[in-house]
Motif scaffolding. Structure first.
Motif, PDB file in Angstrom:
ATOM      1  N   GLU A  70      -0.288  11.554  -0.205  1.00 35.97           N
ATOM      2  CA  GLU A  70       0.617  12.616   0.240  1.00 35.97           C
ATOM      3  C   GLU A  70       0.857  13.616  -0.885  1.00 35.97           C
ATOM      4  OE1 GLU A  70       3.622  10.559   3.443  1.00 35.97           O
ATOM      5  OE2 GLU A  70       3.977  10.209   1.333  1.00 35.97           O
ATOM      6  N   GLN A  71       0.949  13.077  -2.088  1.00 35.49           N
ATOM      7  CA  GLN A  71       1.247  13.923  -3.228  1.00 35.49           C
ATOM      8  C   GLN A  71       0.030  14.747  -3.657  1.00 35.49           C
ATOM      9  OE1 GLN A  71       4.214  14.262  -4.893  1.00 35.49           O
ATOM     10  NE2 GLN A  71       3.233  15.859  -6.125  1.00 35.49           N
ATOM     11  N   ILE A  97      -0.587   5.555  -0.300  1.00 36.57           N
ATOM     12  CA  ILE A  97      -0.351   6.645   0.648  1.00 36.57           C
ATOM     13  C   ILE A  97       0.580   7.690   0.044  1.00 36.57           C
ATOM     14  CG2 ILE A  97       0.397   7.198   2.982  1.00 36.57           C
ATOM     15  CD1 ILE A  97      -0.461   4.335   3.721  1.00 36.57           C
ATOM     16  N   ALA A  98       1.560   7.221  -0.757  1.00 37.34           N
ATOM     17  CA  ALA A  98       2.429   8.179  -1.443  1.00 37.34           C
ATOM     18  C   ALA A  98       1.581   9.081  -2.337  1.00 37.34           C
ATOM     19  CB  ALA A  98       3.476   7.443  -2.259  1.00 37.34           C
ATOM     20  N   ASN A 129       0.792  -1.235   0.000  1.00 41.26           N
ATOM     21  CA  ASN A 129       0.000   0.000   0.000  1.00 41.26           C
ATOM     22  C   ASN A 129       0.825   1.287   0.000  1.00 41.26           C
ATOM     23  OD1 ASN A 129      -2.249  -1.572  -0.023  1.00 41.26           O
ATOM     24  ND2 ASN A 129      -2.696  -1.332   2.154  1.00 41.26           N
ATOM     25  N   SER A 130       2.098   1.169  -0.252  1.00 45.63           N
ATOM     26  CA  SER A 130       2.932   2.372  -0.291  1.00 45.63           C
ATOM     27  C   SER A 130       2.445   3.345  -1.356  1.00 45.63           C
ATOM     28  CB  SER A 130       4.381   1.974  -0.580  1.00 45.63           C
ATOM     29  OG  SER A 130       5.211   3.101  -0.581  1.00 45.63           O
TER      30      SER A 130
END
Lengths: 216, 504
Positions: free
Chosen positions: A59-60, A55-56, A51-52
């Protein structure tokens, strides 16, 4: 946080305008060569389900809580005890014959020369027609911003800075392979060849391809 | 063009150079990264998050370690005006870049543009830090138990009430006397009839989570030095202790952190290890390396876990073993291997490392080593060592194992190039003491105690349900219990995984 979001959307709009102008005006279209024809290949055989990317991306792009520009779909295959999970990263497919474009009465969503489908929030009324039309569930309405439609645009502002999309950069197992369809090179080219060999019909001429699970 | 945009391990990179490249070069550098020469890991040039934030004078970049799970990958935090804004990977940390970190002496200014992925848990740490439900002040119950009603109290009140106890809930009409910590501060025995329990100080027990560096010292100072209790309990016994003690036993105490090599292994049997979730050296290294190689068809693995964990997604098979029966499954596999004669006989006959190396193996097995099975012997159940046979032993002889030589006499394990793996004999020490011994392999083969046998049956049934060929000889009823209380498996001594320094 809200201030920052407004700021980013502002920046996003400026960039979007710049890209739009470039796409429309032949004089400025030289610039669009830089972007060329970006595409993403997702090899689900590399995805660990961490799931990186999700969330990345959040965040972006600062998408509202509960809504995602990219997600990892989780499925259960088979029945116990011959069963296993499947993780399928997905995002907007950037279709050339995009149902969302046809669905929009206000021409708020359209396709750039680079093949990226974008939404102009100055035209979007937030009626949600494009959200319903998308076969991939890739669109949503942003309640924080007048219910205007949002979706993945391959992090177009990052591409402008010569950066790969946030999800690509942050994938630990490099399951998302980003490259240029007009000039495929290296691993992207190898994957593209592999994908095209298995492809029967691409009626939407998409820009997001999946290498399917080899396990069955 | 892409050459100027690529940076390799330990090579300096210039941000301006990186950003000057075109989208073509960018895409090429990214896509070629995994196809380059294997030893030359090429990094895609990129900038962490918003490039603007890195030049922002209000932004600090903090390098730290993630505690989203216990793998402890490195992270890089973007802190703006004292608030944690974003987290990414730390390119200096060996856990973040598939085992190829940048050289430690590379200036930070040159690595800010390097991507270094971390998993979703690490990214999400910001949500933990600023979670509106995070407990930051002491709360005291103001409703009935279970109602979930609490009020904030001051730290001073908390310390006083925990220290001294009393009728702490009298305002709710509860007359219960809550004991305070002070009640434990006594050298009186807990129970005069059971002195092993120690003083009342041991009545204070602190159960903690992971004892990461610094935390253990701090907690011990309070529990052990200040209160005087021995009862500081970590969680390791239900976490990695079984794995470590297994390795400890297998390597004769030399190494506790053995794991399968994710970069070289062709097959991994994953017993209760979350390789796509938390196992050190972390999902960003171990999991990612396995996944990448799986996609290239270079590796197969089987998951043994009650839960179809994340890694089942790519696993060759998932064995949903009953909790607590992992050992039974392993024993059943060993039994099947023995009874179907599928073990490497030549390898097992090699009694020491030197001869094993000569034959091209990286380790050796203790299958030939003799085990004492003399009930009244002080070392019953342990390996027979040279010291057990001598009247005046030397210090070195404590570590010298024995195997069966010609005419069934014990010889030191380094004295022969091959020794029998099966055999049970009575030997005589220098002092004339008779000692019954058997090879480790023989004992493994003869395991027959009721519990062991039931477990083995359970495992065998399980294997049968998985359409694996069943052991040929399975008695209908469990045989009578024997007095052999030793369980010394014939194990393979392997070498530690070369590329991942483990910290636990």
């Amino acid at each position: 946080m809200k201030e920052r979001r407004t700021f980013l959307k502002h920046t996003g709009m400026v960039l979007l305008d710049a890209v739009t102008v470039r796409a429309v005006s032949p004089k400025m279209s030289v610039g669009s060569e830089r972007l060329s024809q970006p595409a993403m290949i997702i090899d689900v055989n590399r995805c660990t389900g961490c799931n990186s990317c999700i969330i990345a991306c959040k965040e972006q792009n600062l998408t509202p809580s509960g809504y995602f520009n990219t997600r990892v779909e989780k499925k259960e295959i088979g029945t116990y005890p011959k069963a296993w999970p499947a993780y399928i990263p997905d995002l907007c497919h950037q279709c050339r014959n995009a149902p969302c474009i046809t669905a929009c009465q206000y021409d708020a969503t359209f396709i750039l020369d680079s093949g990226i489908v974008v939404t102009d929030w100055s035209r979007c009324t937030g009626d949600g027609a494009c959200v319903a039309a998308c076969p991939y569930g890739a669109r949503f309405q942003d309640a924080n911003n007048g219910n205007k439609a949002d979706k993945c645009n391959f992090c177009i502002d990052r591409l402008e800075q010569n950066l790969v999309p946030a999800c690509v950069e942050n994938c630990p197992s490099r399951a998302r392979i980003f490259g240029d369809l007009a000039n495929p090179r290296g691993e992207f080219a190898a994957y593209l060849k592999r994908f095209q060999a298995t492809q029967t019909k691409d009626h939407r001429q998409e820009r997001t391809f999946h290498i399917n699970a080899s396990k069955s | 063009m892409s050459d100027t945009n690529q940076t390799t391990k330990g090579q300096n990179c210039n941000r301006r150079q990186l950003l000057a490249g075109s989208a073509f070069a960018l895409a090429a550098a990214v896509t070629e990264s995994a196809l380059g020469e294997e030893k030359q890991q090429v990094r895609p040039p990129s900038c962490y998050g918003q490039a603007a934030e890195i030049t922002d004078p209000e932004v600090r970049v903090v390098h730290s370690v993630c505690l989203g799970c216990n793998a402890r990958c490195g992270n890089r935090q973007i802190v703006k005006n004292g608030r944690l804004e974003k987290i990414s990977g730390n390119p200096y940390h060996p856990y973040n870049s598939l085992g190829t970190p940048v050289a430690y002496d590379t200036p930070v200014s040159q690595t800010l543009t390097l991507p270094s992925p971390v998993c979703g848990k690490a990214h999400d740490a910001v949500s933990y830090v600023y979670n509106e439900r995070r407990l930051l002040r002491p709360l005291k119950r103001v409703g009935k138990r279970g109602e979930g009603r609490f009020e904030e109290i001051k730290w001073e009140q908390l310390i006083k009430e925990i220290g001294h106890g009393g009728q702490l809930f009298s305002h709710l009409g509860e007359e219960r006397e809550v004991p305070g910590l002070a009640a434990c501060l006594s050298d009186e025995p807990i129970d005069p009839n059971d002195p092993y329990l120690g003083s009342k100080r041991n009545g204070f027990t602190l159960i903690t989570g992971r004892l990461q560096s610094g935390r253990q010292e701090f907690i011990d100072r309070f529990v052990k030095s200040s209160v005087g209790s021995i009862n500081r309990i970590g969680h390791t016994d239900i976490c990695g202790l079984g794995f470590r003690m297994g390795n400890y036993a297998m390597t004769e105490g030399k190494q506790v952190e053995l794991k399968a090599d994710p970069w070289s292994a062709e097959y991994i049997l994953v017993f209760g290890a979350n390789i796509y979730e938390a196992l050190q050296p972390g999902i960003n290294t171990y999991g990612a390396a396995v996944a990448e190689r799986y996609a290239k068809n270079e590796i197969k693995f089987t998951i043994v876990d009650p839960r179809a964990q994340n890694a089942s997604v790519h696993a060759h098979d998932w064995l949903p073993v009953i909790p607590g029966q992992d050992g039974a499954l392993a024993m059943a596999m060993i039994r099947w291997i023995i009874e179907n004669d599928r073990y490497n006989r030549d390898f097992l006959h090699l009694p020491n490392l030197a001869v094993a190396r000569e034959k091209g193996y990286s380790g050796y097995a203790n299958a030939t080593h003799l085990v004492i099975i003399e009930e009244n012997h002080p070392h019953n159940g342990q390996f027979l060592r040279a010291v057990d046979l001598k009247t005046v032993p030397t210090e070195e002889e404590k570590d010298i194992f024995m195997v069966l030589g010609k005419s069934s006499q014990p010889v030191t394990f380094t004295a022969v190039a091959s020794a029998p793996i099966e055999g049970e004999v009575e030997i005589t020490s220098e002092s004339g003491q008779k000692i019954r011994v058997a090879t480790a392999f023989s004992l493994m083969k003869k395991l027959r105690s009721v519990i062991q046998w039931q477990n083995i049956r359970a495992g065998a049934e399980f294997l049968k349900s998985r359409s694996v060929k069943q052991p040929k000889t399975l008695p209908a009823t469990a045989p009578k219990r024997r007095s052999v209380n030793t369980m010394v498996p014939a194990t393979i001594v392997t070498v530690p995984m070369p590329r991942s320094p483990s910290l636990c």
